[in-house]
Design an enzyme around this catalytic site. Sequence first.
Site, PDB file in Angstrom:
ATOM      1  N   LYS A 132     -15.300  53.093 -13.672  1.00 42.82           N
ATOM      2  CA  LYS A 132     -14.946  53.357 -15.071  1.00 42.82           C
ATOM      3  C   LYS A 132     -13.958  52.292 -15.566  1.00 42.82           C
ATOM      4  CE  LYS A 132     -11.356  56.540 -13.631  1.00 42.82           C
ATOM      5  NZ  LYS A 132     -11.063  57.908 -13.189  1.00 42.82           N
ATOM      6  N   ARG A 177      -8.254  70.827 -16.652  1.00 46.27           N
ATOM      7  CA  ARG A 177      -8.799  69.810 -17.534  1.00 46.27           C
ATOM      8  C   ARG A 177     -10.235  70.232 -17.805  1.00 46.27           C
ATOM      9  NH1 ARG A 177      -8.444  63.516 -15.741  1.00 46.27           N
ATOM     10  NH2 ARG A 177     -10.219  64.113 -14.434  1.00 46.27           N
ATOM     11  N   TYR A 235      12.240  38.263 -29.066  1.00 44.52           N
ATOM     12  CA  TYR A 235      12.629  39.147 -30.168  1.00 44.52           C
ATOM     13  C   TYR A 235      13.873  39.971 -29.809  1.00 44.52           C
ATOM     14  CZ  TYR A 235       8.012  38.467 -32.306  1.00 44.52           C
ATOM     15  OH  TYR A 235       6.896  37.935 -32.886  1.00 44.52           O
ATOM     16  N   MET A 279       2.971  39.827 -28.326  1.00 43.11           N
ATOM     17  CA  MET A 279       1.548  40.156 -28.412  1.00 43.11           C
ATOM     18  C   MET A 279       0.705  39.196 -27.563  1.00 43.11           C
ATOM     19  SD  MET A 279      -0.847  40.628 -31.758  1.00 43.11           S
ATOM     20  CE  MET A 279      -0.046  42.052 -32.449  1.00 43.11           C
TER      21      MET A 279
END
Length: 384
Positions: free
Chosen positions: A37, A136, A276, A324
């Site tokens: 997966k 679940r 940043y 990013m």
Amino acid sequence: MISSPSSLTLDQEALRTNLEFLRKHIGPHPKISSVVKANAYGHGISQFVPLVEKFGIDHFSVFSSDEAYEVCQLISPTTRVMIMGWISKDEIEWAIGRDVEFYVFDIQRLEAAIHASKVLKKPARIHLELETGMNRTGFAKKNLEVALNLIKANPNQIHLSGICTHLAGAESIANYYRIRHQLKRFKTVLSNIESRGFIPEFRHMASSAATLSYPATRMDLVRVGIAQYGFWPSQEIFIDYVRTKQDKNDPLKRVLSWKSRIMSLKDVKEGEFVSYGTTYLATSATRIAVVPVGYANGFSRSLSNQGRVLIRGYRVGVIGLVNMNMMIVDVTKIPDVEQGDEVVIIGKQDDMEISVASFSEISNQLNYELLARLPLEIIRSQIK
Ligand SMILES: *Cc1c(COP(=O)(O)O)cnc(C)c1O
């Protein structure tokens, strides 16, 4: 020629080693289902699946029908595919037609399977999922009775490929009692179902952690994800394994390498902030390297001021916030560092390796997440 800021390489021999280790560890009986997966945990379904099949695995597990479709394009007709999660009602006919097996955990899906099977005049191959404590998906008691009655009433429509459940965190000793309880519960319900004549081909509940540490959960089939890629589900599982061994070396080998290059270098004065905001203050003169990989490329923002990479055989730290498309690393201690130098994010450089450990210091879950989030578009190639 298109160049990408980073690239992924798969090591066939590492994969072979991992599969051989798993087989030796669990013995000859349980079938190994390779869990692919999330684009084979970021390794790339189309690159990874043919390798696994070449090494003798003939069963794959995916989460959803789109992944099953992709796997089906790559495998021989006798290799089996099992959907553990999402399939829409409309795709059930396709699955039955292609012998794709799928989990059934509610009455709606069972009814849809019976209906589609009648249309196709071919049985649906289902894995009946039981609720044992994860809360679940899975049938709890009341609906299980309804389901069994439906299966009994439609013997030509339903082929019971499996009865299964999923453990709620076998990688952590903190969940020990919950796991034992789930195992006990599964066995009780299973023997009750079997005593009424419903005999599945495969009984299964183990993912990597349980496969490695709870032999009783292996049963007929193990669903192995993270371990085949060469990562331990957690540090605890690794310690549990090596505890009894003379040889304390890690038997699992990382299949994936993720590499980039230094895009730019710069000297920063003492007292300046880097990246940043104010999360990183240079407390002395610092040489920084900018690497063109950021959270958009799968390098989690939670590795800000935490992650490690290898450059020229040195292990160096990410400083400041991950951007990013870029991260900044401290290369002050590397003599002769140059623009264009190789940066290893996962994998080996000389005799150093960035593996599970560099991330697990923060959380092992980050391994799963980091792998699963490796973007589709990074170019994947193969070695050995
Ligand atoms: C993902 C998954 C697995 C494999 O888990 P690993 O810890 O990666 O081995 C097994 N079973 C189910 C139901 C899963 O969703």
